[in-house]
Structure formats: C-alpha cells, structure tokens
Design a protein around this motif. Sequence first.
Motif, PDB file in Angstrom:
ATOM      1  N   TYR A   1       0.837  -1.187   0.000  1.00 45.61           N
ATOM      2  CA  TYR A   1       0.000   0.000   0.000  1.00 45.61           C
ATOM      3  C   TYR A   1       0.883   1.253   0.000  1.00 45.61           C
ATOM      4  N   ALA A   2       0.521   2.239  -0.814  1.00 48.22           N
ATOM      5  CA  ALA A   2       1.271   3.498  -0.827  1.00 48.22           C
ATOM      6  C   ALA A   2       0.746   4.386   0.295  1.00 48.22           C
ATOM      7  N   PRO A   3       1.436   4.460   1.404  1.00 46.28           N
ATOM      8  CA  PRO A   3       0.882   5.080   2.594  1.00 46.28           C
ATOM      9  C   PRO A   3       0.635   6.588   2.467  1.00 46.28           C
ATOM     10  N   ASN A   4       1.532   7.305   1.788  1.00 43.23           N
ATOM     11  CA  ASN A   4       1.391   8.764   1.745  1.00 43.23           C
ATOM     12  C   ASN A   4       0.683   9.276   0.503  1.00 43.23           C
ATOM     13  N   LEU A   5       0.093   8.358  -0.248  1.00 40.17           N
ATOM     14  CA  LEU A   5      -0.490   8.767  -1.521  1.00 40.17           C
ATOM     15  C   LEU A   5      -1.475   9.918  -1.344  1.00 40.17           C
ATOM     16  N   MET A   6      -2.337   9.792  -0.348  1.00 38.35           N
ATOM     17  CA  MET A   6      -3.344  10.824  -0.130  1.00 38.35           C
ATOM     18  C   MET A   6      -2.701  12.170   0.180  1.00 38.35           C
ATOM     19  N   SER A   7      -1.557  12.130   0.903  1.00 33.25           N
ATOM     20  CA  SER A   7      -0.933  13.403   1.263  1.00 33.25           C
ATOM     21  C   SER A   7      -0.325  14.066   0.031  1.00 33.25           C
ATOM     22  N   TYR A   8       0.066  13.256  -0.984  1.00 36.28           N
ATOM     23  CA  TYR A   8       0.567  13.875  -2.213  1.00 36.28           C
ATOM     24  C   TYR A   8      -0.573  14.446  -3.042  1.00 36.28           C
ATOM     25  N   LEU A   9      -1.737  13.829  -2.945  1.00 37.85           N
ATOM     26  CA  LEU A   9      -2.871  14.332  -3.717  1.00 37.85           C
ATOM     27  C   LEU A   9      -3.486  15.574  -3.077  1.00 37.85           C
ATOM     28  N   PHE A  10      -3.629  15.530  -1.747  1.00 35.67           N
ATOM     29  CA  PHE A  10      -4.355  16.617  -1.080  1.00 35.67           C
ATOM     30  C   PHE A  10      -3.468  17.479  -0.194  1.00 35.67           C
ATOM     31  N   GLY A  11      -2.204  17.107  -0.048  1.00 36.78           N
ATOM     32  CA  GLY A  11      -1.303  17.904   0.771  1.00 36.78           C
ATOM     33  C   GLY A  11      -1.450  17.578   2.234  1.00 36.78           C
ATOM     34  N   SER A  12      -0.363  17.769   2.947  1.00 37.20           N
ATOM     35  CA  SER A  12      -0.427  17.495   4.368  1.00 37.20           C
ATOM     36  C   SER A  12       0.645  18.312   5.057  1.00 37.20           C
ATOM     37  N   ILE A  13       0.282  19.549   5.306  1.00 34.37           N
ATOM     38  CA  ILE A  13       1.247  20.492   5.857  1.00 34.37           C
ATOM     39  C   ILE A  13       1.698  20.068   7.259  1.00 34.37           C
ATOM     40  N   LEU A  14       0.869  19.253   7.931  1.00 36.60           N
ATOM     41  CA  LEU A  14       1.209  18.854   9.303  1.00 36.60           C
ATOM     42  C   LEU A  14       2.202  17.695   9.349  1.00 36.60           C
ATOM     43  N   THR A  15       2.493  17.094   8.182  1.00 33.03           N
ATOM     44  CA  THR A  15       3.440  15.979   8.201  1.00 33.03           C
ATOM     45  C   THR A  15       4.715  16.290   7.424  1.00 33.03           C
ATOM     46  N   VAL A  16       4.998  17.556   7.147  1.00 36.72           N
ATOM     47  CA  VAL A  16       6.240  17.865   6.434  1.00 36.72           C
ATOM     48  C   VAL A  16       7.436  17.485   7.309  1.00 36.72           C
ATOM     49  N   THR A  17       8.446  16.949   6.658  1.00 31.26           N
ATOM     50  CA  THR A  17       9.638  16.493   7.394  1.00 31.26           C
ATOM     51  C   THR A  17      10.725  17.560   7.337  1.00 31.26           C
ATOM     52  N   SER A  18      11.780  17.340   8.099  1.00 30.37           N
ATOM     53  CA  SER A  18      12.913  18.274   8.082  1.00 30.37           C
ATOM     54  C   SER A  18      13.555  18.299   6.701  1.00 30.37           C
ATOM     55  N   THR A  19      13.577  17.140   6.016  1.00 29.91           N
ATOM     56  CA  THR A  19      14.123  17.096   4.644  1.00 29.91           C
ATOM     57  C   THR A  19      13.292  17.997   3.735  1.00 29.91           C
ATOM     58  N   ASP A  20      11.956  17.868   3.827  1.00 30.35           N
ATOM     59  CA  ASP A  20      11.080  18.729   3.027  1.00 30.35           C
ATOM     60  C   ASP A  20      11.397  20.194   3.295  1.00 30.35           C
TER      61      ASP A  20
END
Lengths: 266, 294
Positions: free
Chosen positions: B128-147
Amino acid sequence: MNELIKLDNVTAGYDNGIVLRDVSITVSHQDFIGVIGPNGGGKTTLIKLILGLIKPVSGTIQRFDNQEGSFIGYLPQQSQIDRKFPITVRDIVLSGLMSAGKGLSRYSSKDKKQALDLLDQMGIGHLAKRTAGELSGGQLQRVFICRALISSPKLLILDEPNTFVDNRFEHEMYELLQQFNENMAIIIISHDVGTISYFVKTIACVNTYLHYHPSNIITEEQLAGYNCPLQIITHGDVPHTVLQKHDHSHDHDNEHDHTHPDHKHD
Amino acid sequence: MTMNMIILTRTTSTIKMTGILSYAFVLHAVEAAFLASITCGFIGAYIVARRMVFISGGITHASFGGIGLGYFLGINPIFGAAIFSILSAFGIRLVSKQTDIREDSAIGILWSFGMAVGIIFIYLTSGYAPNLMSYLFGSILTVTSTDLALMGILAAVTVAVFLLFYRTILFISFDEEYARSHNAPVETFNYLMLTLVALVIVINIRVAGIILVISYLTIPQSTANLFVNDLKKIIILSMLISFAGSITGLFLSYYWNIPSGATIIFVFVLIFMIARVIVYLRNLKKRNSSVADR
C-alpha cells in the motif's frame, strides 16, 4: 551618406512559405521612409528582418552600428501587448534600455529621471506610476514612443502606430516624428497611405517584392504596375494627394486630411 | 446533543490551542507555510502575470507520474516528481513551439499522461502506498525536516533570482518580442523561469497537494492584484496574504479537525471574496462621490 542598415537581395519567410523576395534597401541617417503594402504583403516581416528577430533565407543584412542595443528604437503594434500586465508606465519606458549586457544591473537614478523627462515631454508625466491597463490607447502609444526613444536610437521603427490612437494625437504624433527625424532615421509602416505621405520623405511599397520610391509621391500607374495597395485609390470619394493624377486638388485634400484625420476606411 | 458535543470539543481544543505551538509538527507546519508563501509569492505572481496558470496546472498533474515512479523505485517521490515536472514543462514549450500541436492541447495531453503513468506505477508497486493521499491533497502537518530543507534552498534560489534579475524578468514577461529586438537572453530566461515554476510546484505539493497547489500560485496573487497593479507589489502582498491565510487555515483545521490543505484553500477563497467586496464597495463610494461632486 551616413548608412545605418543595408539589405541586399534579401529573401525571407516562415515555415509555410516565402514572404519577401529579393529585397534591397538602404536606410541612411535622417531618412523618413513610409512602408506601405497590402496585409500579408510582408511589411512586418521586413521590420522583423531589420530588428534581427528573424534571419533571411538568402541575401545579406548589414548593420552599421557601433552602439550596443540602443541602435534601433521600436514601436510594436499595440495588439501584441497584454494590457492587463502588472507593469508601471515608468518601467515600460525603462525597458527601452534593456540590452544583452544589462541583465544584472539596476537602473540608475539618471535613467529613471530620463524616463520621467521623456514622459513629461509627451505630456503624460503624471501617469508614470499608473499601469498599462489604466491608460487609453493614445496614452499608451505615447508611453511606447518614450520607450523607443529612451535609448536615443539612430533608427526609429513604428509598426502601424495609428491603429489605436485617437485622431487628435495621431496628428500630433506625426509632427513629433518630424522633429525626431532631425536626429534619427524613421521607418513607419502604415496601411493609411494618404496620411503618412504628407510626412514621409520616401515610400517603400512592399508586396512580396519591394519597390522603393525616392519621393513621397506615387502615381496611380506605378501602383497598378506593382500591384500595390489599392485601398488608397478607393479611399472614399475624395481623390488623394498621394496620386499625382489628382495633383490639382492638392490643397483641398491637404486641408481635408488635416481637419479630419479620422477619414479612414479600415 | 450535537450542539453539546461541538461546545465540548471547542472547549477542549481551546485549551489545546495554547499549547499548540509547542508541538514540533505544528512548528514545522508554520515554517512550511512561511516558505511556501515566499516561493509561491514570487512564482505565482509570475505565472498569473504571464497567463501561465493553465500550463502550471498541467505541470502539477504531470508530476504525479514522477511520484508514482518514486514509489515504484523506492526513492523519495519528490525527486521523481521534480524530474517529471521539469520534463513536462520543457516538453509543453518545445512541442507547442516546434510542431503544429497547440499549447493548450499539449498541456492537456501531458496533464493526463502524467496522471496515468503515476496510477500505473502505484498499482505495480507492491504493498500500500501510505502517503499517496498526502501527495494528492497535501499534508502540511506531516512535512519532514528534509522537506523543509529543500523548501528553504528553493526559497533562497527564488529570492536570489528575482533580486538579481527582476527587471529582466519583468521586461521579457511584458513584451517578449521587444526584449528579443534588444538582444535580451529571452529563451535562457524563459527556460530558467520554467524550471523554477516546475520546482516550486513540486516542492509545494507536500504542503497543498497536487490537486490544490495551484491555489497557492493563483488565489493570493489574484487577491493582491485587486489592490495593487505592479508586479513587485503583487509579489509582496500575495506573500502576506498567503502566509496569513495558511496560518488561519492551519489553526481552523486543527480546531475543527478537518483536512489542513482544503481548509487553507477555503480561507484563501474567503479572503479573495472579502477583498473583492471591499474593492466593489470602495469603487461604488468613489463613483457616488464623483457624482455628488458634479
């Protein structure tokens, strides 16, 4: 003769065919050339060649310039401009100083003052902070003339400058051009032969081939022979001074066109 | 009953609100909103001024192919997206310039092709692609230090490009042919800016998502354009609107427990509508007073 640009047997066109054939013309200091011809005849292509925007298929173009960038001032057709673009009038004028080597540098206060002085001369200094979209066609045309002049060019090229201009300014503009002509050569494209023939010194008739007339008078026979723009012959019921045949009515016509410069049939 | 529950959640979340900034992920989100406002302020103003919104939409969606490829190869999907977005940006330009395919048609083709490639790759990826939804709709609360690091670098590059070349960018954008007649490096700048547009889109997909990122590039800029008319001022004002809207949206989404990306865009549109009404009323007043003067 102080030559500025020399086209020698130039043939040019686009992917879908040749537009100009065997064109030879020399532009010298203080020339005032009116370029006439039917739509699609190659007027704008000629200008693009002179500006260096397109390369000829054959033939040579020589530019006798020693200044970088500021050699030619150019007034494009207004229809090319996005009038809602967020840019101030002052910046439009300053863009006339743009050149290949000037990518990085900012404009000096001298440049900015020069832009404002030019706008003042054109009577639109108060509009310097407005944007393109807030101006009338005539006002915007003055701005573009300022942009063409700010680099003190040796050659000024105007492409259909009367298209969007109010009649009052159109006349004013031609008188300004005659003043500028003391310091620079001018090429003006127009389909309105009647009006420009009063102001230009020579006429170039472009219809695939270029026919150069070393005076501002063309005879009807010449036009017919060149297959040149016939709209001037059908230019209303009023006979036209540009045609020698109607020379007897010269004075009458002259006055007519001065008082009613709007008498155009586009 | 439902009313009581809402009141109850509100009280608890008000208590939580005071401590909200102490959470690392919230701080990250605020930083991300700040950096997104900077990059989108510049690039959004540029694409709105040049009427490049549709091509930007195409680049955004085409980059989904790269996200799929990233999942498939097991690399960071952002890098795949960056490659896809730059290639599609250049592709649209080259195809519409050198062939008889019209630009909007080229955009339509690459837009859907990128999405299709992405879907196929994700389907082919085992598990399962776990972050797929966050790429489609964005998820500002899960941005990483790399991002955040990538966003910071891109923001620095964008600021530098605009500080150094603002006038050249402005003049070429306003009248490309005139710039060309002055020997300005028009093509170089067009490709430089296209690259920046593509990268800014991709980096902000983490914040707003593929479906919503175009809002960051258009709504604050259009709002700013209601009040100011100079590219420089549009850039600055849209950054402020963008940051204010993001923070407001972020807190509302936290408070109501609804998706952050969608809430931010909702706030953007709300600000736009309020601004439009203000401008309308102001013009009405001006007109009335000028009538009264007469």
